[in-house]
Design a protein around this motif. Sequence first.
Motif, PDB file in Angstrom:
ATOM      1  N   ALA A 141       0.027  44.998 -57.350  1.00  0.00           N
ATOM      2  CA  ALA A 141       0.347  43.713 -56.742  1.00  0.00           C
ATOM      3  C   ALA A 141      -0.901  42.849 -56.603  1.00  0.00           C
ATOM      4  CB  ALA A 141       1.001  43.930 -55.379  1.00  0.00           C
ATOM      5  N   MET A 142      -2.015  43.453 -56.191  1.00  0.00           N
ATOM      6  CA  MET A 142      -3.241  42.684 -56.024  1.00  0.00           C
ATOM      7  C   MET A 142      -3.814  42.243 -57.361  1.00  0.00           C
ATOM      8  SD  MET A 142      -5.194  44.438 -52.759  1.00  0.00           S
ATOM      9  CE  MET A 142      -5.171  46.122 -53.399  1.00  0.00           C
ATOM     10  N   ALA A 143      -3.803  43.123 -58.354  1.00  0.00           N
ATOM     11  CA  ALA A 143      -4.332  42.768 -59.673  1.00  0.00           C
ATOM     12  C   ALA A 143      -3.568  41.586 -60.266  1.00  0.00           C
ATOM     13  CB  ALA A 143      -4.258  43.977 -60.606  1.00  0.00           C
ATOM     14  N   LEU A 144      -2.256  41.616 -60.195  1.00  0.00           N
ATOM     15  CA  LEU A 144      -1.451  40.531 -60.757  1.00  0.00           C
ATOM     16  C   LEU A 144      -1.658  39.233 -59.985  1.00  0.00           C
ATOM     17  CD1 LEU A 144       1.868  42.457 -61.551  1.00  0.00           C
ATOM     18  CD2 LEU A 144       0.039  41.778 -63.139  1.00  0.00           C
ATOM     19  N   LEU A 151      -8.982  45.754 -46.295  1.00  0.00           N
ATOM     20  CA  LEU A 151      -7.620  45.222 -46.309  1.00  0.00           C
ATOM     21  C   LEU A 151      -6.656  46.397 -46.259  1.00  0.00           C
ATOM     22  CD1 LEU A 151      -5.557  42.923 -46.637  1.00  0.00           C
ATOM     23  CD2 LEU A 151      -5.884  43.103 -49.122  1.00  0.00           C
ATOM     24  N   VAL A 152      -5.723  46.366 -45.314  1.00  0.00           N
ATOM     25  CA  VAL A 152      -4.726  47.437 -45.180  1.00  0.00           C
ATOM     26  C   VAL A 152      -3.325  46.834 -45.183  1.00  0.00           C
ATOM     27  CG1 VAL A 152      -6.289  48.935 -43.890  1.00  0.00           C
ATOM     28  CG2 VAL A 152      -4.781  47.380 -42.650  1.00  0.00           C
ATOM     29  N   PRO A 153      -2.313  47.602 -45.589  1.00  0.00           N
ATOM     30  CA  PRO A 153      -0.946  47.088 -45.501  1.00  0.00           C
ATOM     31  C   PRO A 153      -0.550  46.748 -44.057  1.00  0.00           C
ATOM     32  CG  PRO A 153      -1.035  49.049 -46.871  1.00  0.00           C
ATOM     33  CD  PRO A 153      -2.372  48.930 -46.212  1.00  0.00           C
ATOM     34  N   GLY A 154      -0.995  47.583 -43.115  1.00  0.00           N
ATOM     35  CA  GLY A 154      -0.634  47.373 -41.711  1.00  0.00           C
ATOM     36  C   GLY A 154       0.446  48.318 -41.230  1.00  0.00           C
ATOM     37  N   GLY A 155       0.857  49.238 -42.077  1.00  0.00           N
ATOM     38  CA  GLY A 155       1.879  50.230 -41.742  1.00  0.00           C
ATOM     39  C   GLY A 155       2.224  50.999 -43.004  1.00  0.00           C
ATOM     40  N   PRO A 156       3.149  51.962 -42.927  1.00  0.00           N
ATOM     41  CA  PRO A 156       3.553  52.702 -44.119  1.00  0.00           C
ATOM     42  C   PRO A 156       4.045  51.743 -45.203  1.00  0.00           C
ATOM     43  CG  PRO A 156       4.456  53.717 -42.147  1.00  0.00           C
ATOM     44  CD  PRO A 156       3.878  52.399 -41.720  1.00  0.00           C
ATOM     45  N   ALA A 157       3.540  51.914 -46.427  1.00  0.00           N
ATOM     46  CA  ALA A 157       3.861  50.994 -47.512  1.00  0.00           C
ATOM     47  C   ALA A 157       4.857  51.611 -48.483  1.00  0.00           C
ATOM     48  CB  ALA A 157       2.589  50.589 -48.252  1.00  0.00           C
ATOM     49  N   ASP A 158       5.587  50.765 -49.163  1.00  0.00           N
ATOM     50  CA  ASP A 158       6.601  51.187 -50.115  1.00  0.00           C
ATOM     51  C   ASP A 158       5.928  51.565 -51.437  1.00  0.00           C
ATOM     52  OD1 ASP A 158       8.917  51.714 -51.444  1.00  0.00           O
ATOM     53  OD2 ASP A 158       9.609  49.635 -51.555  1.00  0.00           O
ATOM     54  N   THR A 159       5.312  52.746 -51.445  1.00  0.00           N
ATOM     55  CA  THR A 159       4.614  53.237 -52.625  1.00  0.00           C
ATOM     56  C   THR A 159       4.962  54.708 -52.847  1.00  0.00           C
ATOM     57  OG1 THR A 159       2.653  54.063 -51.454  1.00  0.00           O
ATOM     58  CG2 THR A 159       2.682  51.703 -52.031  1.00  0.00           C
ATOM     59  N   ARG A 160       4.410  55.269 -53.929  1.00  0.00           N
ATOM     60  CA  ARG A 160       4.652  56.686 -54.233  1.00  0.00           C
ATOM     61  C   ARG A 160       4.071  57.610 -53.175  1.00  0.00           C
ATOM     62  NH1 ARG A 160      -0.148  58.661 -55.731  1.00  0.00           N
ATOM     63  NH2 ARG A 160      -1.699  57.216 -56.576  1.00  0.00           N
ATOM     64  N   MET A 161       3.193  57.096 -52.311  1.00  0.00           N
ATOM     65  CA  MET A 161       2.597  57.935 -51.280  1.00  0.00           C
ATOM     66  C   MET A 161       3.547  58.185 -50.114  1.00  0.00           C
ATOM     67  SD  MET A 161      -1.305  56.424 -51.314  1.00  0.00           S
ATOM     68  CE  MET A 161      -1.963  57.693 -50.230  1.00  0.00           C
ATOM     69  N   MET A 162       4.731  57.586 -50.169  1.00  0.00           N
ATOM     70  CA  MET A 162       5.753  57.809 -49.135  1.00  0.00           C
ATOM     71  C   MET A 162       7.026  58.344 -49.769  1.00  0.00           C
ATOM     72  SD  MET A 162       4.490  57.128 -46.172  1.00  0.00           S
ATOM     73  CE  MET A 162       5.976  57.027 -45.185  1.00  0.00           C
ATOM     74  N   PRO A 163       6.964  59.570 -50.323  1.00  0.00           N
ATOM     75  CA  PRO A 163       8.159  60.137 -50.950  1.00  0.00           C
ATOM     76  C   PRO A 163       9.180  60.564 -49.906  1.00  0.00           C
ATOM     77  CG  PRO A 163       6.441  61.784 -50.858  1.00  0.00           C
ATOM     78  CD  PRO A 163       5.827  60.506 -50.335  1.00  0.00           C
ATOM     79  N   GLY A 164      10.421  60.649 -50.342  1.00  0.00           N
ATOM     80  CA  GLY A 164      11.457  61.169 -49.462  1.00  0.00           C
ATOM     81  C   GLY A 164      12.069  60.156 -48.520  1.00  0.00           C
ATOM     82  N   VAL A 165      11.579  58.924 -48.505  1.00  0.00           N
ATOM     83  CA  VAL A 165      12.181  57.904 -47.649  1.00  0.00           C
ATOM     84  C   VAL A 165      13.446  57.398 -48.336  1.00  0.00           C
ATOM     85  CG1 VAL A 165      11.880  55.653 -46.568  1.00  0.00           C
ATOM     86  CG2 VAL A 165       9.948  57.226 -46.716  1.00  0.00           C
ATOM     87  N   PRO A 166      14.610  57.462 -47.675  1.00  0.00           N
ATOM     88  CA  PRO A 166      15.859  56.995 -48.292  1.00  0.00           C
ATOM     89  C   PRO A 166      15.746  55.550 -48.759  1.00  0.00           C
ATOM     90  CG  PRO A 166      16.308  58.194 -46.269  1.00  0.00           C
ATOM     91  CD  PRO A 166      14.820  57.999 -46.326  1.00  0.00           C
ATOM     92  N   VAL A 179     -13.151  40.585 -61.619  1.00  0.00           N
ATOM     93  CA  VAL A 179     -12.769  41.495 -60.537  1.00  0.00           C
ATOM     94  C   VAL A 179     -12.316  42.830 -61.109  1.00  0.00           C
ATOM     95  CG1 VAL A 179     -11.389  41.756 -58.447  1.00  0.00           C
ATOM     96  CG2 VAL A 179     -11.909  39.449 -59.304  1.00  0.00           C
ATOM     97  N   ILE A 180     -12.817  43.919 -60.541  1.00  0.00           N
ATOM     98  CA  ILE A 180     -12.304  45.255 -60.839  1.00  0.00           C
ATOM     99  C   ILE A 180     -11.356  45.652 -59.720  1.00  0.00           C
ATOM    100  CG2 ILE A 180     -12.879  47.718 -61.011  1.00  0.00           C
ATOM    101  CD1 ILE A 180     -15.565  46.899 -62.205  1.00  0.00           C
ATOM    102  N   VAL A 181     -10.160  46.106 -60.076  1.00  0.00           N
ATOM    103  CA  VAL A 181      -9.196  46.625 -59.107  1.00  0.00           C
ATOM    104  C   VAL A 181      -8.865  48.054 -59.509  1.00  0.00           C
ATOM    105  CG1 VAL A 181      -6.936  46.365 -58.013  1.00  0.00           C
ATOM    106  CG2 VAL A 181      -8.203  44.323 -58.764  1.00  0.00           C
ATOM    107  N   THR A 182      -9.143  49.015 -58.642  1.00  0.00           N
ATOM    108  CA  THR A 182      -8.800  50.402 -58.946  1.00  0.00           C
ATOM    109  C   THR A 182      -7.422  50.729 -58.352  1.00  0.00           C
ATOM    110  OG1 THR A 182      -9.795  51.405 -56.968  1.00  0.00           O
ATOM    111  CG2 THR A 182     -11.244  51.010 -58.856  1.00  0.00           C
ATOM    112  N   GLY A 183      -6.799  51.749 -58.909  1.00  0.00           N
ATOM    113  CA  GLY A 183      -5.452  52.101 -58.467  1.00  0.00           C
ATOM    114  C   GLY A 183      -4.454  51.013 -58.814  1.00  0.00           C
ATOM    115  N   ALA A 184      -4.647  50.376 -59.982  1.00  0.00           N
ATOM    116  CA  ALA A 184      -3.900  49.155 -60.306  1.00  0.00           C
ATOM    117  C   ALA A 184      -2.668  49.374 -61.174  1.00  0.00           C
ATOM    118  CB  ALA A 184      -4.832  48.165 -60.997  1.00  0.00           C
ATOM    119  N   ALA A 185      -2.287  50.613 -61.420  1.00  0.00           N
ATOM    120  CA  ALA A 185      -1.134  50.860 -62.286  1.00  0.00           C
ATOM    121  C   ALA A 185       0.191  50.657 -61.572  1.00  0.00           C
ATOM    122  CB  ALA A 185      -1.194  52.276 -62.853  1.00  0.00           C
ATOM    123  N   ARG A 186       0.162  50.661 -60.245  1.00  0.00           N
ATOM    124  CA  ARG A 186       1.421  50.580 -59.481  1.00  0.00           C
ATOM    125  C   ARG A 186       1.102  50.175 -58.050  1.00  0.00           C
ATOM    126  NH1 ARG A 186      -0.140  55.579 -60.509  1.00  0.00           N
ATOM    127  NH2 ARG A 186       1.202  55.774 -62.321  1.00  0.00           N
ATOM    128  N   GLY A 187       2.142  49.948 -57.274  1.00  0.00           N
ATOM    129  CA  GLY A 187       2.010  49.770 -55.829  1.00  0.00           C
ATOM    130  C   GLY A 187       1.081  48.648 -55.404  1.00  0.00           C
TER     131      GLY A 187
END
Length: 268
Positions: free
Chosen positions: A18-21, A182-197, A6-14
């Motif tokens: 999670a999917m790669a591991l 496959l989608v998270p289903g809402g805003p995900a806890d990743t670097r793409m959501m900066p500024g969230v307390p 399996v190749i998983v892209t964007g696999a360094a974080r977030g």
Amino acid sequence: METRTVIVTGAARGLGQAMALALVEAGHKVVAVDRDAPAAQASNQFRSLAVDLTSASAVDDVVAFSERAFGPVDALVNCAGIGQETISPAFVTEPVKFWSVDDAHWERIFAVNLQAAFRLCRALAPGMVARGWGRIVNVTTSLETMLRIGMSPYGPSKAALEALSAVMAKDLEGTGVTSNVLVPGGPADTRMMPGVPEAQRVHLVQPEMMRAPIVWLVSSQSDGTTGRRFRANAWPADKPGDEAAQIAGAPVAWHGLSGGAAAVHGRN
């Protein structure tokens, strides 16, 4: 236990990490691709490759690296993505107007979110078809996010990937190769959501929710399942895979809307 490559892209974080591991833990051989190499150590089940997917040679490099490491590629998970945070870290509270987006940001977001995914699919699909089995899983976004104020070009790039997923499912029908979203289903806890307390981040979709659905999608249990989109936050981890897929799944893209129908209930 079946073992797939399996190749998983964007696999360094977030989400990608999670999917790669999860796939490694399920017994698969995983090539984790990212601009920044994933930190996990190489093993007889895991390799990482640092590559800029927007480069002209990236796809050939990824495929060659994967085949040298583990042989023919059975499954591709396109998770690499960049969004509005690359234009403005304050995009959540101060939406980015489409007329303020320059060519460089527009082109890079489409290059990562759509073009890289298409090129990888194009390179790998013929081999999967020849072997009679394969999986393409594209990570898009909530349908409402594709249309939300201030979400250009991220929304349009993911809408295009969603449409591509639907077309591929039809093109691949009867080959043993499937195309799903496959989608998270809402805003995900990743670097793409900066500024969230920090206190509010627990309310975001956690990357670990992607684990159970991706393992099922890459397995033979999902044979015949194609042209579907699955919401990770609706996937009941305590249910068998087939039952969970029925609960969390819906047709990919905008099925039922052509001709004026508006049956979009439950397809976040």
